[in-house]
Design a protein around this motif. Structure first.
Motif, mmCIF file in Angstrom:
data_model
loop_
_atom_site.group_PDB
_atom_site.id
_atom_site.type_symbol
_atom_site.label_atom_id
_atom_site.label_comp_id
_atom_site.label_asym_id
_atom_site.label_seq_id
_atom_site.Cartn_x
_atom_site.Cartn_y
_atom_site.Cartn_z
ATOM 1 N N PHE A 10 0.827 -1.212 0.000
ATOM 2 C CA PHE A 10 0.000 0.000 0.000
ATOM 3 C C PHE A 10 0.857 1.256 0.000
ATOM 4 O O PHE A 10 0.537 2.230 -0.683
ATOM 5 C CB PHE A 10 -0.960 0.017 1.194
ATOM 6 C CG PHE A 10 -2.103 -0.936 1.050
ATOM 7 C CD1 PHE A 10 -2.930 -0.897 -0.061
ATOM 8 C CD2 PHE A 10 -2.357 -1.882 2.030
ATOM 9 C CE1 PHE A 10 -3.992 -1.773 -0.198
ATOM 10 C CE2 PHE A 10 -3.411 -2.764 1.902
ATOM 11 C CZ PHE A 10 -4.232 -2.717 0.783
ATOM 12 N N ALA A 11 1.941 1.244 0.749
ATOM 13 C CA ALA A 11 2.835 2.404 0.767
ATOM 14 C C ALA A 11 3.435 2.634 -0.617
ATOM 15 O O ALA A 11 3.536 3.778 -1.077
ATOM 16 C CB ALA A 11 3.942 2.206 1.800
ATOM 17 N N ALA A 12 3.800 1.558 -1.291
ATOM 18 C CA ALA A 12 4.364 1.690 -2.632
ATOM 19 C C ALA A 12 3.350 2.291 -3.594
ATOM 20 O O ALA A 12 3.690 3.124 -4.435
ATOM 21 C CB ALA A 12 4.831 0.323 -3.135
ATOM 22 N N LEU A 13 2.109 1.885 -3.482
ATOM 23 C CA LEU A 13 1.071 2.367 -4.398
ATOM 24 C C LEU A 13 0.496 3.718 -4.005
ATOM 25 O O LEU A 13 -0.277 4.300 -4.767
ATOM 26 C CB LEU A 13 -0.058 1.340 -4.490
ATOM 27 C CG LEU A 13 0.323 0.006 -5.116
ATOM 28 C CD1 LEU A 13 -0.836 -0.976 -5.010
ATOM 29 C CD2 LEU A 13 0.763 0.190 -6.556
ATOM 30 N N SER A 14 0.890 4.232 -2.850
ATOM 31 C CA SER A 14 0.300 5.484 -2.370
ATOM 32 C C SER A 14 0.955 6.729 -2.967
ATOM 33 O O SER A 14 0.569 7.841 -2.642
ATOM 34 C CB SER A 14 0.362 5.554 -0.839
ATOM 35 O OG SER A 14 1.704 5.705 -0.410
ATOM 36 N N GLN A 15 1.898 6.530 -3.869
ATOM 37 C CA GLN A 15 2.565 7.647 -4.536
ATOM 38 C C GLN A 15 2.157 7.600 -6.015
ATOM 39 O O GLN A 15 2.126 6.531 -6.629
ATOM 40 C CB GLN A 15 4.081 7.505 -4.361
ATOM 41 C CG GLN A 15 4.875 8.741 -4.678
ATOM 42 C CD GLN A 15 5.294 8.786 -6.139
ATOM 43 O OE1 GLN A 15 5.231 7.803 -6.852
ATOM 44 N NE2 GLN A 15 5.723 9.956 -6.562
ATOM 45 N N SER A 16 1.844 8.745 -6.574
ATOM 46 C CA SER A 16 1.249 8.837 -7.907
ATOM 47 C C SER A 16 2.079 8.159 -9.002
ATOM 48 O O SER A 16 1.549 7.388 -9.800
ATOM 49 C CB SER A 16 1.019 10.308 -8.244
ATOM 50 O OG SER A 16 0.494 10.441 -9.534
ATOM 51 N N THR A 17 3.375 8.431 -9.060
ATOM 52 C CA THR A 17 4.199 7.848 -10.120
ATOM 53 C C THR A 17 4.253 6.334 -9.986
ATOM 54 O O THR A 17 4.135 5.607 -10.979
ATOM 55 C CB THR A 17 5.626 8.435 -10.096
ATOM 56 O OG1 THR A 17 5.539 9.848 -10.298
ATOM 57 C CG2 THR A 17 6.499 7.819 -11.168
ATOM 58 N N ARG A 18 4.411 5.844 -8.764
ATOM 59 C CA ARG A 18 4.478 4.392 -8.578
ATOM 60 C C ARG A 18 3.163 3.723 -8.935
ATOM 61 O O ARG A 18 3.155 2.648 -9.536
ATOM 62 C CB ARG A 18 4.899 4.070 -7.146
ATOM 63 C CG ARG A 18 6.352 4.457 -6.882
ATOM 64 C CD ARG A 18 6.874 3.900 -5.587
ATOM 65 N NE ARG A 18 6.206 4.400 -4.407
ATOM 66 C CZ ARG A 18 6.662 5.390 -3.653
ATOM 67 N NH1 ARG A 18 7.788 6.015 -3.959
ATOM 68 N NH2 ARG A 18 5.996 5.767 -2.584
ATOM 69 N N ALA A 35 13.023 -0.269 -18.333
ATOM 70 C CA ALA A 35 13.007 0.902 -17.452
ATOM 71 C C ALA A 35 12.963 2.190 -18.271
ATOM 72 O O ALA A 35 12.227 3.118 -17.942
ATOM 73 C CB ALA A 35 14.216 0.885 -16.534
ATOM 74 N N GLY A 36 13.731 2.241 -19.358
ATOM 75 C CA GLY A 36 13.742 3.437 -20.213
ATOM 76 C C GLY A 36 12.397 3.699 -20.846
ATOM 77 O O GLY A 36 11.952 4.851 -20.937
ATOM 78 N N ASP A 37 11.731 2.643 -21.315
ATOM 79 C CA ASP A 37 10.404 2.817 -21.921
ATOM 80 C C ASP A 37 9.379 3.289 -20.890
ATOM 81 O O ASP A 37 8.509 4.105 -21.201
ATOM 82 C CB ASP A 37 9.932 1.521 -22.577
ATOM 83 C CG ASP A 37 10.696 1.190 -23.845
ATOM 84 O OD1 ASP A 37 11.369 2.086 -24.402
ATOM 85 O OD2 ASP A 37 10.614 0.016 -24.282
ATOM 86 N N SER A 50 14.099 5.005 -11.422
ATOM 87 C CA SER A 50 14.847 3.912 -10.804
ATOM 88 C C SER A 50 14.489 3.769 -9.325
ATOM 89 O O SER A 50 14.283 2.650 -8.829
ATOM 90 C CB SER A 50 16.349 4.156 -10.971
ATOM 91 O OG SER A 50 17.088 3.151 -10.338
ATOM 92 N N ALA A 51 14.397 4.887 -8.632
ATOM 93 C CA ALA A 51 14.029 4.856 -7.210
ATOM 94 C C ALA A 51 12.613 4.316 -7.032
ATOM 95 O O ALA A 51 12.360 3.492 -6.138
ATOM 96 C CB ALA A 51 14.146 6.251 -6.608
ATOM 97 N N ASN A 52 11.702 4.741 -7.891
ATOM 98 C CA ASN A 52 10.319 4.269 -7.795
ATOM 99 C C ASN A 52 10.210 2.779 -8.117
ATOM 100 O O ASN A 52 9.458 2.040 -7.469
ATOM 101 C CB ASN A 52 9.409 5.084 -8.710
ATOM 102 C CG ASN A 52 9.118 6.448 -8.140
ATOM 103 O OD1 ASN A 52 8.782 6.582 -6.971
ATOM 104 N ND2 ASN A 52 9.246 7.481 -8.956
ATOM 105 N N LEU A 53 10.959 2.315 -9.108
ATOM 106 C CA LEU A 53 10.948 0.895 -9.451
ATOM 107 C C LEU A 53 11.490 0.055 -8.299
ATOM 108 O O LEU A 53 10.976 -1.032 -8.020
ATOM 109 C CB LEU A 53 11.744 0.655 -10.730
ATOM 110 C CG LEU A 53 11.099 1.186 -12.016
ATOM 111 C CD1 LEU A 53 12.099 1.180 -13.162
ATOM 112 C CD2 LEU A 53 9.846 0.396 -12.372
ATOM 113 N N SER A 54 12.494 0.563 -7.607
ATOM 114 C CA SER A 54 13.053 -0.147 -6.457
ATOM 115 C C SER A 54 12.022 -0.307 -5.344
ATOM 116 O O SER A 54 11.911 -1.377 -4.738
ATOM 117 C CB SER A 54 14.283 0.581 -5.919
ATOM 118 O OG SER A 54 15.328 0.516 -6.845
#
Length: 119
Positions: A10-18, A35-37, A50-54
């Motif tokens: 839930f914390a991961a999904l609570s940010q718009s970009t993620r 990742a580039g696409d 990269s930070a969001n994907l992590s």
């Protein structure tokens, strides 16, 4: 899934970009995206992406596969089903079998495993 894992998801999904990344990868299906696409599609700088994907990977909602010099990302449908199952665990007055059809509907025939992608 336990409380801590659910909270991480839930914390991961609570940010718009993620949230946008996760939805984009669900839409991409078994082919995933590099990742580039992902960065280009969402117009997000690569270091920020990269930070969001992590964060999403640590939460169990996405997985990655190295392909030479690039990394391809996929929605982790098992992780998503685990989260949804956790939410529905106590549904239906203590009769979880009544919710099973909903969970079965969430299965996606378009999923591919990493070995499928090499074929």
């Amino acid at each position: 899934m336990d409380n801590d894992s659910a909270l991480a998801a839930f914390a991961a999904l609570s940010q718009s970009t993620r949230l946008d990344v996760f939805r984009l990868l669900v839409k991409a299906g078994g082919g995933g995206m590099s990742a580039g696409d992902i960065s280009d599609t969402l117009n997000v700088r690569q270091n920020t992406m990269s930070a969001n994907l992590s964060v999403l990977a640590r939460s169990g909602l996405i997985r990655s596969q190295r392909e030479g010099r690039t990394i391809r990302y996929f929605a982790d449908m098992d992780g998503m089903r685990g989260l949804l199952g956790f939410l529905m665990e106590d549904c239906c007055g203590g009769r979880p079998e009544l919710c099973q059809p909903v969970l079965n509907e969430l299965g996606c025939a378009c999923e591919a495993t990493p070995s499928d992608l090499k074929a």
